[in-house]
Design an enzyme around this catalytic site. Structure first.
Site, mmCIF file in Angstrom:
data_model
loop_
_atom_site.group_PDB
_atom_site.id
_atom_site.type_symbol
_atom_site.label_atom_id
_atom_site.label_comp_id
_atom_site.label_asym_id
_atom_site.label_seq_id
_atom_site.Cartn_x
_atom_site.Cartn_y
_atom_site.Cartn_z
ATOM 1 N N ASP A 6 2.030 74.963 39.932
ATOM 2 C CA ASP A 6 2.173 74.970 41.783
ATOM 3 C C ASP A 6 1.227 73.270 41.500
ATOM 4 O O ASP A 6 0.433 72.351 40.509
ATOM 5 C CB ASP A 6 -0.262 75.583 40.675
ATOM 6 C CG ASP A 6 -1.115 75.229 41.953
ATOM 7 O OD1 ASP A 6 -0.741 76.174 42.346
ATOM 8 O OD2 ASP A 6 -2.189 74.489 40.807
ATOM 9 N N GLY A 8 -1.321 70.945 43.070
ATOM 10 C CA GLY A 8 -2.402 70.523 43.532
ATOM 11 C C GLY A 8 -2.568 69.099 43.636
ATOM 12 O O GLY A 8 -1.695 68.737 43.913
ATOM 13 N N ASN A 9 -3.674 68.169 44.774
ATOM 14 C CA ASN A 9 -3.684 67.655 44.655
ATOM 15 C C ASN A 9 -3.762 66.382 44.174
ATOM 16 O O ASN A 9 -3.221 65.122 44.570
ATOM 17 C CB ASN A 9 -4.870 67.367 46.860
ATOM 18 C CG ASN A 9 -4.707 68.245 47.132
ATOM 19 O OD1 ASN A 9 -4.007 67.839 48.377
ATOM 20 N ND2 ASN A 9 -5.170 69.024 47.401
ATOM 21 N N THR A 10 -4.433 66.776 43.190
ATOM 22 C CA THR A 10 -4.200 65.540 41.921
ATOM 23 C C THR A 10 -3.173 66.111 40.702
ATOM 24 O O THR A 10 -2.497 65.343 40.287
ATOM 25 C CB THR A 10 -5.454 65.308 41.472
ATOM 26 O OG1 THR A 10 -6.645 65.127 42.720
ATOM 27 C CG2 THR A 10 -6.158 64.560 40.317
ATOM 28 N N ASN A 11 -3.389 67.260 41.424
ATOM 29 C CA ASN A 11 -2.336 67.313 39.424
ATOM 30 C C ASN A 11 -1.327 68.919 39.824
ATOM 31 O O ASN A 11 -1.867 69.486 40.634
ATOM 32 C CB ASN A 11 -2.613 67.997 37.938
ATOM 33 C CG ASN A 11 -3.415 66.891 37.903
ATOM 34 O OD1 ASN A 11 -3.842 65.228 37.054
ATOM 35 N ND2 ASN A 11 -5.345 67.389 37.418
ATOM 36 N N ILE A 12 -0.232 68.576 39.268
ATOM 37 C CA ILE A 12 0.527 69.961 38.770
ATOM 38 C C ILE A 12 0.529 70.163 37.946
ATOM 39 O O ILE A 12 0.731 69.631 36.921
ATOM 40 C CB ILE A 12 2.180 69.167 39.175
ATOM 41 C CG1 ILE A 12 2.432 67.706 40.548
ATOM 42 C CG2 ILE A 12 2.888 69.957 39.056
ATOM 43 C CD1 ILE A 12 3.563 67.537 41.048
ATOM 44 N N GLY A 107 -5.994 79.454 51.165
ATOM 45 C CA GLY A 107 -4.065 78.019 50.676
ATOM 46 C C GLY A 107 -3.914 78.969 49.738
ATOM 47 O O GLY A 107 -3.919 80.120 48.869
ATOM 48 N N ASP A 109 -2.826 78.495 46.637
ATOM 49 C CA ASP A 109 -4.042 78.733 44.916
ATOM 50 C C ASP A 109 -5.143 79.910 45.181
ATOM 51 O O ASP A 109 -5.045 80.095 43.346
ATOM 52 C CB ASP A 109 -4.294 77.408 45.213
ATOM 53 C CG ASP A 109 -5.014 76.325 45.828
ATOM 54 O OD1 ASP A 109 -5.623 77.245 46.523
ATOM 55 O OD2 ASP A 109 -6.090 75.435 44.909
ATOM 56 N N THR A 132 -9.690 69.577 42.314
ATOM 57 C CA THR A 132 -10.450 68.514 43.486
ATOM 58 C C THR A 132 -10.968 68.402 44.619
ATOM 59 O O THR A 132 -11.896 67.790 44.803
ATOM 60 C CB THR A 132 -8.395 67.897 44.203
ATOM 61 O OG1 THR A 132 -7.693 67.640 43.803
ATOM 62 C CG2 THR A 132 -8.927 66.831 45.153
#
Length: 254
Positions: A6, A8-12, A107, A109, A132
């Site tokens: 997944d 994401g804007n901050t983490n994968i 989204g 997610d 985020t």
């Protein structure tokens, strides 16, 4: 077993999963400047750490809220596994009935979280995802996705506060001993940590009024572990919720 990712804007978030058997869940920083080879090296290293050979994986699936790096991640997965990953999006069956004004805006997610929550927990549901952004999604007793809320994530709000004030510095997310802070650090911790817990409690009350009845509340995301224990409502913390949703979607489309 499949490789589920997944973005994401901050983490994968990276994990290997087969049904209820989750081999691992790891997070790496999202970096739009990294090349295909750099991401491939990271994925290979993570698999090596957990002694998983690419040949053990029958496929891969990813969801993303950062479209510009989707092709880089897909190419990286193909370099490691020699398999083209499934991407959650148009054309992929989820089985989720989405009743918001424009379902295309939802989204991936949130879709994946909802699919997993409906499989794992009784509806109606409130799903909290703290990253985020902090999102809350509502699912009614019939399994319909009704909508939700989006608020700035804890770290985003803190970074904004610190960058716009001269005398405030970054803090950890440890809970203060009391709500009434006696110094600047404890006051910031109270506002950020206890304030977010109180926000969740208050929004759960409002969601419950609109959903009209007992509701199962599930939380996930990297920051939920710091806030959920401080909430006054009963909230189930499921760190692997998103990976489970990716597994269910992969199975539905295989």
């Amino acid at each position: 077993m499949i490789l589920a990712i997944d973005i994401g804007n901050t983490n994968i978030v990276i994990g290997c999963i087969e049904g209820t058997d989750i081999s691992f869940v790891e997070r790496i920083s999202t970096d739009t400047q990294k090349t295909t080879l750099e991401y491939a090296s990271i994925f290979k290293m993570v698999l090596d750490i957990y002694h998983i050979q690419p040949g053990q994986l029958k496929g891969s699936i990813l969801s993303s809220v950062v479209p510009p790096i989707n092709h880089v991640i897909c190419d990286a997965i193909e370099k490691v596994m020699y398999i083209k990953p499934m991407v959650v999006g148009p054309g992929v069956k989820t089985g989720l009935n989405i009743l918001i004004d424009n379902p295309a805006q939802l989204g991936s997610d949130l879709v994946v979280d909802a699919v997993a929550a409906l499989k794992e927990y009784p509806a109606p549901l409130i799903i909290i995802d703290m990253g985020t952004a902090t999102t809350m999604s509502a699912i009614d007793a019939k399994g319909n996705f009704l909508g939700g809320t989006i608020t700035p994530g804890i770290r985003v709000a803190l970074e904004s506060l610190v960058s716009r004030t001269s005398l405030l510095s970054q803090i950890s997310l440890e809970p203060p001993k009391k709500a009434i802070g006696r110094n600047t650090i404890d006051s910031m911790k109270s506002g950020s940590v206890l304030g977010n817990a109180a926000m969740l409690d208050g929004m759960i009350d409002r969601f419950r009024e609109e959903l009209q009845g007992d509701v199962t509340v599930v939380a996930t995301g990297g920051l939920a572990q710091f806030i959920v224990p401080l909430c006054r409502h009963e909230i189930i913390y499921d760190d692997a919720l998103l990976l489970k949703g990716l597994w269910y979607i992969y199975e539905k489309n295989s």
